[in-house]
Design a protein around this motif. Structure first.
Motif, mmCIF file in Angstrom:
data_model
loop_
_atom_site.group_PDB
_atom_site.id
_atom_site.type_symbol
_atom_site.label_atom_id
_atom_site.label_comp_id
_atom_site.label_asym_id
_atom_site.label_seq_id
_atom_site.Cartn_x
_atom_site.Cartn_y
_atom_site.Cartn_z
ATOM 1 N N ALA A 266 101.411 131.021 6.900
ATOM 2 C CA ALA A 266 101.125 132.460 6.888
ATOM 3 C C ALA A 266 102.162 133.219 6.068
ATOM 4 C CB ALA A 266 101.086 133.018 8.315
ATOM 5 N N GLY A 267 103.211 132.524 5.655
ATOM 6 C CA GLY A 267 104.218 133.145 4.789
ATOM 7 C C GLY A 267 104.809 134.399 5.399
ATOM 8 N N GLU A 268 104.728 135.489 4.649
ATOM 9 C CA GLU A 268 105.270 136.770 5.118
ATOM 10 C C GLU A 268 104.223 137.593 5.847
ATOM 11 O OE1 GLU A 268 107.063 138.620 1.726
ATOM 12 O OE2 GLU A 268 108.458 136.955 1.401
ATOM 13 N N GLY A 269 103.047 137.008 6.063
ATOM 14 C CA GLY A 269 102.011 137.696 6.839
ATOM 15 C C GLY A 269 100.642 137.566 6.202
ATOM 16 N N GLU A 273 99.920 139.511 0.464
ATOM 17 C CA GLU A 273 99.502 138.473 -0.487
ATOM 18 C C GLU A 273 100.541 137.373 -0.589
ATOM 19 O OE1 GLU A 273 98.451 140.194 -4.230
ATOM 20 O OE2 GLU A 273 96.610 141.101 -3.454
ATOM 21 N N ARG A 274 101.516 137.396 0.321
ATOM 22 C CA ARG A 274 102.614 136.422 0.310
ATOM 23 C C ARG A 274 102.373 135.360 1.376
ATOM 24 N NH1 ARG A 274 106.539 135.718 -3.152
ATOM 25 N NH2 ARG A 274 108.194 135.758 -1.579
ATOM 26 N N HIS A 275 101.323 134.559 1.165
ATOM 27 C CA HIS A 275 100.991 133.481 2.089
ATOM 28 C C HIS A 275 100.282 132.381 1.310
ATOM 29 C CE1 HIS A 275 96.678 134.369 2.067
ATOM 30 N NE2 HIS A 275 96.997 135.650 2.109
ATOM 31 N N SER A 276 99.978 131.266 2.005
ATOM 32 C CA SER A 276 99.211 130.165 1.397
ATOM 33 C C SER A 276 98.141 129.683 2.380
ATOM 34 C CB SER A 276 100.133 128.997 1.033
ATOM 35 O OG SER A 276 101.075 129.361 0.060
#
Length: 400
Positions: A266-269, A273-276
């Motif tokens: 989930a990355g930064e949330g 758009e900062r996830h995978s």
């Protein structure tokens, strides 16, 4: 046919349901078909199987053990957590399983160079190791961002004799390394072989990598039954491309009593758009010669993705994972960078096991889930790699 009985996957065209296939130029399709034919022939040869089995036992150190994380389980309350210790393999992760298979295949096919991409460097180290063992030149493409994050693995690859190609285009991470490596492969696909580092890419690679990795689940199923006289209630693994997860999941797909959970970054949330989180938020599309779930921009291009774990920041995912999601057989959850770091530190300080940041996503999910379950229930986590490569990065990030 019961709910969880599957036809042989993939079919002859390389499809898992609607996913997979060979979305590649005709001339490259002929090369891929040659690799598939060679694989199907060579894998049946007793001498190939004996050599691979011997290397698994005497070189990798298989079988990797299952460990009951008693202190972590007590700390969390609820379910008992067990770890499949792929971190104890030679080179420190599950990647050595398919790298030995691919390097041996290259040797049997008479290839003159093995080319690959790497994200966190685990695939790169494992492939450089396997190529040194069988005596084939090895070239690894790695994003510049990941080179700076994963310095210990970069050093190991160089010591092992591989040629390391820094990739500075685009986001300078895993997707760009794949593009760069594939371009080099296309210069001479007759004599080179592209050793894909996960259950992704055109057929037959999702099948081949899964088959070589399936030893994880085969061992784990037998070990867990011997230890507990039953199957685990939950099994879980991190998912980027998804090789360690498919390695564990394959042996349990027909066991209706076993809940299977893949954990994406989930990355930064998920609201950023900062996830995978490809399976959680993506949609079916095409990438790197296959149909799978993909994270795309509004223009239909692969989305720049992010994970604190370099090995998970990929905008696609294995086609078999895409199929299992559609069937509902596997549940795909997420863990954030923050949860991942917490799991990394907790497992280190409670059990004395430093996990890879990739594997820490699965540990994070298990830590979240265990308190919801009873003490007689069990969660088996695939601890896919060790965290030596991440220690300096985490220490710097946390100010240790």
């Amino acid at each position: 046919m019961s709910k969880f009985e599957f036809a042989e996957m993939p079919n002859k065209e390389g499809f898992f349901g609607e996913f997979g296939g060979q979305e590649i130029p005709p001339e490259l399709k002929a090369i891929m078909d040659e690799i598939n034919d060679a694989y199907e022939e060579i894998r049946q040869k007793p001498e190939f199987q004996q050599e691979l089995d011997s290397l698994f036992a005497d070189y990798v150190g298989r079988p990797s053990p299952i460990y009951h994380a008693k202190r972590l389980s007590e700390k969390l309350g609820g379910a008992q957590i067990y770890l499949k210790r792929e971190d104890l393999n030679h080179t420190g992760a599950h990647k050595i399983n398919h790298c030995l298979g691919e390097a041996l295949l290259a040797k049997y096919m008479g290839k003159t160079k093995v080319i690959a991409e790497t994200g966190a460097g685990q695939h790169g180290v494992a492939l450089a190791t396997a190529c040194a063992l069988v005596g084939i030149p090895c070239e690894i493409h790695m994003g510049q961002v990941d080179i700076e994050k994963e310095h210990p693995n970069v050093t190991k690859m160089k010591i092992l004799g591989c040629k390391l190609i820094p990739v500075t285009r685009g986001t300078a991470t895993l997707k760009d390394a794949v593009d760069s490596a594939f371009e080099e492969y296309l210069k001479d696909p007759v004599n080179f072989i592209y050793a894909i580092g996960s259950v992704v890419g055109p057929h037959p690679f999702p099948k081949m990598v899964r088959d070589f990795q399936s030893i994880i689940g085969t061992e784990a199923r037998e070990q867990f039954q011997a230890k507990k006289n039953k199957l685990p209630d939950y099994i879980t693994a991190c998912v980027g491309g998804g090789s360690n997860a498919m390695g564990l999941f394959t042996a349990f797909l027909n066991d209706e009593s076993v809940n299977i959970v893949g954990v994406e970054p989930a990355g930064e949330g998920l609201d950023t758009e900062r996830h995978s989180a490809t399976l959680s938020l993506g949609k079916p599309g095409m990438i790197h010669g296959m149909k799978c779930y993909v994270l795309e921009t509004e223009d239909g291009e692969p989305m720049p993705v992010h994970s604190i774990a370099s090995g998970l920041d990929y905008p696609g995912v294995g086609p078999q994972h895409s199929y299992l999601k559609e069937l509902g057989r596997v549940q795909y959850e997420t863990a954030s960078d923050k949860e991942c770091l917490d799991a990394f530190m907790t497992l280190s300080q409670v059990e004395g096991i430093i996990p890879a940041l990739e594997s820490s996503h699965a540990v994070a999910w298990a830590m979240r889930k265990a308190p919801e379950l009873s003490k007689d229930q069990t969660i088996l986590v695939n601890l896919s790699g060790r965290g030596d490569k991440d220690a300096d990065y985490v220490a710097d990030k946390l100010g240790l």
